[in-house]
Design an enzyme around this catalytic site. Structure first.
Site, PDB file in Angstrom:
ATOM      1  N   TYR A  85      21.424-113.974  -1.101  1.00 42.21           N
ATOM      2  CA  TYR A  85      20.990-112.686  -0.566  1.00 42.21           C
ATOM      3  C   TYR A  85      21.541-111.547  -1.418  1.00 42.21           C
ATOM      4  O   TYR A  85      22.755-111.462  -1.645  1.00 42.21           O
ATOM      5  CB  TYR A  85      21.475-112.534   0.879  1.00 42.21           C
ATOM      6  CG  TYR A  85      20.818-111.409   1.624  1.00 42.21           C
ATOM      7  CD1 TYR A  85      19.432-111.315   1.704  1.00 42.21           C
ATOM      8  CD2 TYR A  85      21.581-110.432   2.253  1.00 42.21           C
ATOM      9  CE1 TYR A  85      18.822-110.281   2.390  1.00 42.21           C
ATOM     10  CE2 TYR A  85      20.985-109.388   2.952  1.00 42.21           C
ATOM     11  CZ  TYR A  85      19.604-109.319   3.011  1.00 42.21           C
ATOM     12  OH  TYR A  85      19.002-108.282   3.691  1.00 42.21           O
ATOM     13  N   GLU A 123      11.524-113.162   8.414  1.00 45.20           N
ATOM     14  CA  GLU A 123      11.354-111.737   8.135  1.00 45.20           C
ATOM     15  C   GLU A 123      10.067-111.431   7.398  1.00 45.20           C
ATOM     16  O   GLU A 123       9.472-110.379   7.595  1.00 45.20           O
ATOM     17  CB  GLU A 123      12.559-111.207   7.349  1.00 45.20           C
ATOM     18  CG  GLU A 123      12.565-109.699   7.221  1.00 45.20           C
ATOM     19  CD  GLU A 123      13.957-109.136   6.966  1.00 45.20           C
ATOM     20  OE1 GLU A 123      14.047-108.149   6.234  1.00 45.20           O
ATOM     21  OE2 GLU A 123      14.948-109.666   7.506  1.00 45.20           O
ATOM     22  N   ASP A 183      16.741-111.931   7.808  1.00 48.32           N
ATOM     23  CA  ASP A 183      17.923-111.768   6.949  1.00 48.32           C
ATOM     24  C   ASP A 183      19.110-111.340   7.796  1.00 48.32           C
ATOM     25  O   ASP A 183      18.964-110.595   8.767  1.00 48.32           O
ATOM     26  CB  ASP A 183      17.667-110.705   5.876  1.00 48.32           C
ATOM     27  CG  ASP A 183      16.565-111.120   4.911  1.00 48.32           C
ATOM     28  OD1 ASP A 183      16.276-112.324   4.817  1.00 48.32           O
ATOM     29  OD2 ASP A 183      15.988-110.227   4.269  1.00 48.32           O
TER      30      ASP A 183
END
Length: 633
Positions: free
Chosen positions: A311, A7, A105
């Protein structure tokens, strides 16, 4: 060649270093874009979205008689590159690839970014095999596991992200253009309206109205001071608030010696350890450290990218059984938390605490790697330590308190005092962010007589509700179904940057109130949470494959057309209301001729500074013409 698409550049570098193991990673820049290669693999990072959704050509003229604001609802859309160098490099590498792995992600936004990369690859290499690596932390164990057992892209999850993208574009662009034109606003002064932004702003404005309209009520509180063995004790009248002054005065006059202890009740209270962090509870906790919602998430994102925490965008407050809690504790041994970790390992609760929300995409926020204050710097360390200590607290035993409640009789007037003493600190030993205040009473027994040292009747007034702090507003947004865990802090940031709200806690500006009032008066659907909550629920159904992207977008178009039916019928009135309420914003000072206010005035697309004493005073200064902005994305 195996192409891996991450990402961001920072995560691309870290993924490459992990997968390469002992092999050297070759970092090369091509056209200003970094790639990381080893063996037959090349890892490249995006910048989040490298393409954007925009309207078809022809809709950029805000004052077009053909492409009015309403026409944006049904306008066709196209995808345009926003990072051409990255797009070109991805496609150049994809042509040579025999395998592509999407390693963005794993959430709605990440899956959409992954799908965008997927489409870029497919455009130049239609037959190449593409898979998906899913992970919740950029750590060696998680990354290796994700690449050893890849899956496929979740097109339903990406479709939900696409639906949100398209819905937000049509609502934001059409309504922003309509309101700005109605209020004769252009250039940097356009008035932004949004599907999530506007009901959020309305909550801030409504709270301000509550505060302004609040009528305080007077009440009285009665207390006395006594003592035993030179230890002072404050006792309060058991009536609580007296709303009648005469009754309060009578109780004060009747409070006389002897003061007799009538009852003593002792007990214990369990003080439960906190639940694991999801995004919202993390932001709330970080706010107590002086961090704004946006800053807290920025720092957490950085820690995640560098492998220190999991995360940070998650709704989960329950650790999955697959999460190796013992392994995380061992990772934290040997550093600044060593003594606390050792204590937790020795006194660990049988089952970790759990919150009310459980999901399967990501675990609650937790530490994934050891760090030092020197390596992270002050702000990142502040967030890292908070997350580490919260994790330790969720594995720690509950705290326990000894409690006591004593009641007294002062010649017929009843009083009470309460005390508490910490028996076992439990989780509070490792989580110092919640202060444990003890209130120690002397040992008292029923029948004891004590002196009355003073009696105090205090007049007070009820207080208006408080303004929203950023963290409290995010909680309320979540309760009303406004936005997502990934976007709520960004919405608040937009309200601040667009000067609709200011301060901390948040209060609306003149412009924020004017826009909200105009919408409330003529199209309340925009400022109420029901419409936004309904669309959010339907986008969730896309993820579950129970509705299609096209279905939800079409439904949204119908809603927006109904809104425009109301707006267009009152366009002139809406513009006048906004301009009237924001007149103060356009005041530039006193007129040098007559002393009245000078204000910025608009006629068509031209603008000038004119005196409010017109027509008696005709002083004016010409200004450059307005520039009407392009479509809001």
């Amino acid at each position: 060649m195996h192409l891996i698409i991450a990402e961001k550049n920072i995560s691309a570098n870290r993924i490459a270093q992990i997968l390469a193991g002992n092999e050297k990673v070759r970092a090369v820049k091509e056209g200003g874009v970094s790639t990381y290669s080893f063996d037959t693999k090349t890892v490249v990072g995006l910048k989040g979205h490298v393409v954007e959704v925009d309207f078809e050509p022809g809709y950029t003229n805000w004052r077009s008689k053909v492409h009015t604001p309403r026409t944006l609802i049904d306008a066709g859309t196209v995808k345009k590159p926003t990072e051409k160098k990255i797009v070109n490099l991805i496609q150049k590498l994809a042509k040579k690839a025999d395998l592509v792995t999407i390693a963005t992600d794993y959430d709605t936004e990440g899956e959409l970014i992954g799908k965008e990369a997927y489409e870029l690859v497919r455009a130049v290499n239609p037959s190449v095999r593409i898979n998906r690596a899913r992970f919740s932390a950029i750590t060696p164990a998680e990354i290796r596991s994700a690449f050893e057992d890849p899956t496929d892209l979740d097109f339903a999850l990406a479709a939900a992200g696409e639906a949100r993208q398209m819905v937000d574009l049509m609502w934001g662009a059409s309504l922003t253009r309509f309101i700005s034109l109605a209020a004769r606003r252009g250039g940097r002064n356009i008035l932004s309206v949004g599907r999530v932004q506007s009901p959020t702003l309305a909550m801030i404005v409504n709270r301000e109205r509550e505060i302004e309209n609040f009528v305080p009520q007077t009440y009285w509180m009665l207390s006395l001071m006594t003592e035993k063995d030179e230890q002072p004790v404050e006792a309060r009248h058991t009536a609580g608030r007296f709303t009648d002054h005469e009754t309060a005065l009578a109780a004060e006059a009747g409070t006389k010696e002897p003061l007799v202890v009538t009852d003593v009740k002792e007990g214990q209270k369990n003080d439960r350890a906190p639940a694991p962090f999801d995004t919202t509870t993390f932001i709330v906790a970080a706010s107590r450290l002086g961090l704004s919602a946006a800053n807290a998430m920025r720092l957490a994102e950085d820690l995640y990218m560098n492998g220190y925490i999991s995360y940070p965008r998650t709704d989960n407050t329950v650790y999955p059984k697959s999460l190796n809690l013992n392994g995380i504790l061992e990772t934290l041994r040997g550093g600044v938390f060593d003594a606390d970790v050792a204590w937790v390992q020795q006194h660990r609760r049988p089952v970790p605490t759990r919150g009310k929300k459980e999901s399967t995409d990501h675990p609650p926020i937790h530490p994934t790697g050891a760090a030092t204050r020197e390596a992270l710097g002050q702000d990142r360390w502040k967030v890292y330590e908070l997350i580490v200590r919260r994790f330790l607290a969720t594995l720690s035993p509950d705290a326990t308190w000894a409690t006591v409640r004593c009641t007294f009789d002062a010649s017929g007037e009843p009083y009470a005092a309460t005390g508490s003493r910490l028996l076992s600190a439990g989780w509070r030993r490792v989580y110092p962010y919640s202060e444990a205040k003890e209130k120690i009473l002397p040992v008292l027994t029923a029948g004891e007589r004590l002196p009355i040292r003073s009696v105090n009747l205090e007049e007070k007034q009820t207080q208006p509700p408080p303004r929203y702090s950023q963290s409290r507003l995010i909680q309320v947004m979540e309760e009303h179904g406004l936005g997502t865990k990934s976007t709520r802090h960004e919405v608040i940031g937009k309200l601040i940057s667009r000067r609709y709200v200011e301060g901390n806690p948040l209060r609306p500006t003149l412009v924020g109130r004017a826009v909200t009032d105009a919408l409330d008066n003529h199209a309340a659907t925009i400022t109420e949470p029901e419409m936004t909550r309904t669309l959010e629920e339907h986008m969730q159904l896309i993820k579950q494959r129970e509705r299609s992207r096209e279905d939800v977008v079409t439904e949204s178009r119908g809603m927006l057309h109904r809104v425009f039916d109301k707006l267009e019928a009152h366009e002139e009135v809406i513009g006048e209301e906004i301009m009237e309420q924001t007149a103060e914003e356009h005041t530039v000072g006193p007129c040098p001729v007559c002393g009245h206010d000078l204000r910025i005035r608009h006629i068509g697309i031209s603008q000038f500074i004119g005196c409010t004493g017109y027509p008696e005073c005709r002083f004016n200064i010409s200004l450059p013409g307005s520039t009407w902005g392009r479509a809001i994305r």
